[in-house]
Design an enzyme around this catalytic site. Structure first.
Site, PDB file in Angstrom:
ATOM      1  N   GLU A 145      35.471 -33.330  -4.237  1.00 32.04           N
ATOM      2  CA  GLU A 145      36.065 -34.290  -5.162  1.00 32.04           C
ATOM      3  C   GLU A 145      37.556 -34.441  -4.872  1.00 32.04           C
ATOM      4  O   GLU A 145      38.172 -33.620  -4.180  1.00 32.04           O
ATOM      5  CB  GLU A 145      35.847 -33.792  -6.600  1.00 32.04           C
ATOM      6  CG  GLU A 145      36.372 -34.680  -7.711  1.00 32.04           C
ATOM      7  CD  GLU A 145      35.774 -36.083  -7.700  1.00 32.04           C
ATOM      8  OE1 GLU A 145      36.227 -36.891  -6.850  1.00 32.04           O
ATOM      9  OE2 GLU A 145      34.897 -36.368  -8.532  1.00 32.04           O
ATOM     10  N   HIS A 160      26.423 -34.590  -7.709  1.00 37.21           N
ATOM     11  CA  HIS A 160      25.914 -33.293  -8.168  1.00 37.21           C
ATOM     12  C   HIS A 160      25.351 -33.368  -9.588  1.00 37.21           C
ATOM     13  O   HIS A 160      25.614 -34.306 -10.347  1.00 37.21           O
ATOM     14  CB  HIS A 160      27.043 -32.260  -8.131  1.00 37.21           C
ATOM     15  CG  HIS A 160      28.194 -32.617  -9.031  1.00 37.21           C
ATOM     16  ND1 HIS A 160      28.179 -32.397 -10.397  1.00 37.21           N
ATOM     17  CD2 HIS A 160      29.384 -33.217  -8.775  1.00 37.21           C
ATOM     18  CE1 HIS A 160      29.301 -32.823 -10.941  1.00 37.21           C
ATOM     19  NE2 HIS A 160      30.055 -33.336  -9.967  1.00 37.21           N
TER      20      HIS A 160
END
Length: 232
Positions: A88, A13
């Protein structure tokens, strides 16, 4: 005879304010900052000029999803497919803390976070590296099996991308994974993962991004996460 494969463009990201500040994110849902939005737009422009994409998958956390949606808008207005298994690593009680303060504020969780043991969970609901590995690689394997012969994009996070590297290369990646870096995997029908490109940030003007150094006396496992969190 070459086995059929799926080409998966795996991207970290764009930058967040917490990345820039050195604050631990994990599952905390932090949006992109302005730098991150510019990074995502540069990547989207690049991918729009490359061979056709069949699908875009993303972690459901805002920083990944916004990056994915920016790409989707430039590459054919895809509906982004959200997959929580691309999140994550859950970092337990150290989530939300500044790196420089975590050891003092939550010493037990920080010790677990710093451990080199792959089966070490982190207090506060945090995952071990092994748990992250199995969750993340199972997700990418599913995507690969669904899109054989196609080219797809996956937007995820530094820890997840490290798990993919470990699956492909049978060892741990020790460097930094930059925001919006492009990493290309080929997943073949005989369950072989091959890395075709790694850490490509040619779409970024790097002169505008800081390259933070690492302090002495920290473990390599923590250093890897600090590099991911602080380098854009």
């Amino acid at each position: 005879m070459e086995q059929p494969y799926t080409e998966i463009i795996v991207v970290r990201h764009g930058e967040t304010a917490w990345n820039a500040a050195g604050r631990i994110q994990g599952h905390m849902d932090v949006e992109l900052n302005e730098v991150g939005r510019q990074q995502a737009a540069s990547l989207a422009d690049r991918l729009s000029r490359e061979p056709e994409i069949s699908a875009i998958y993303s972690s459901d956390l805002k920083r990944a999803l916004e990056t994915a949606e920016t790409i989707a808008a430039s590459c054919g207005k895809f509906e982004v497919i959200k997959d929580p298994d691309l999140r994550e690593r859950h970092l337990g009680d150290v989530q939300g803390l500044l790196f420089r303060e975590a050891a003092k504020v939550c010493p037990e969780a920080y010790r677990a976070f710093s451990s080199r043991r792959t089966d070490q969970v982190i207090p506060g609901g945090g995952e071990s590296l092994d748990q992250l590995y199995h969750r993340a690689t199972a997700s990418l394997q599913r995507i690969g099996q669904k899109h054989t012969g196609e080219r797809v994009v996956v937007i995820s996070h530094g820890g997840v991308i490290r798990a993919f590297y470990r699956r492909a290369c049978s060892n741990r990646f020790r460097g930094s994974i930059l925001n919006t870096s492009v990493n290309i995997f080929h997943l073949s029908g005989d369950d072989v993962w091959t890395i075709k490109a790694w850490g490509d940030v040619s779409h970024l003007n790097q002169s505008g991004h800081s390259q933070s150094g690492l302090g002495a006396g920290i473990s390599s496992s923590v250093a890897e996460v600090i590099m991911d969190e602080k380098r854009a």
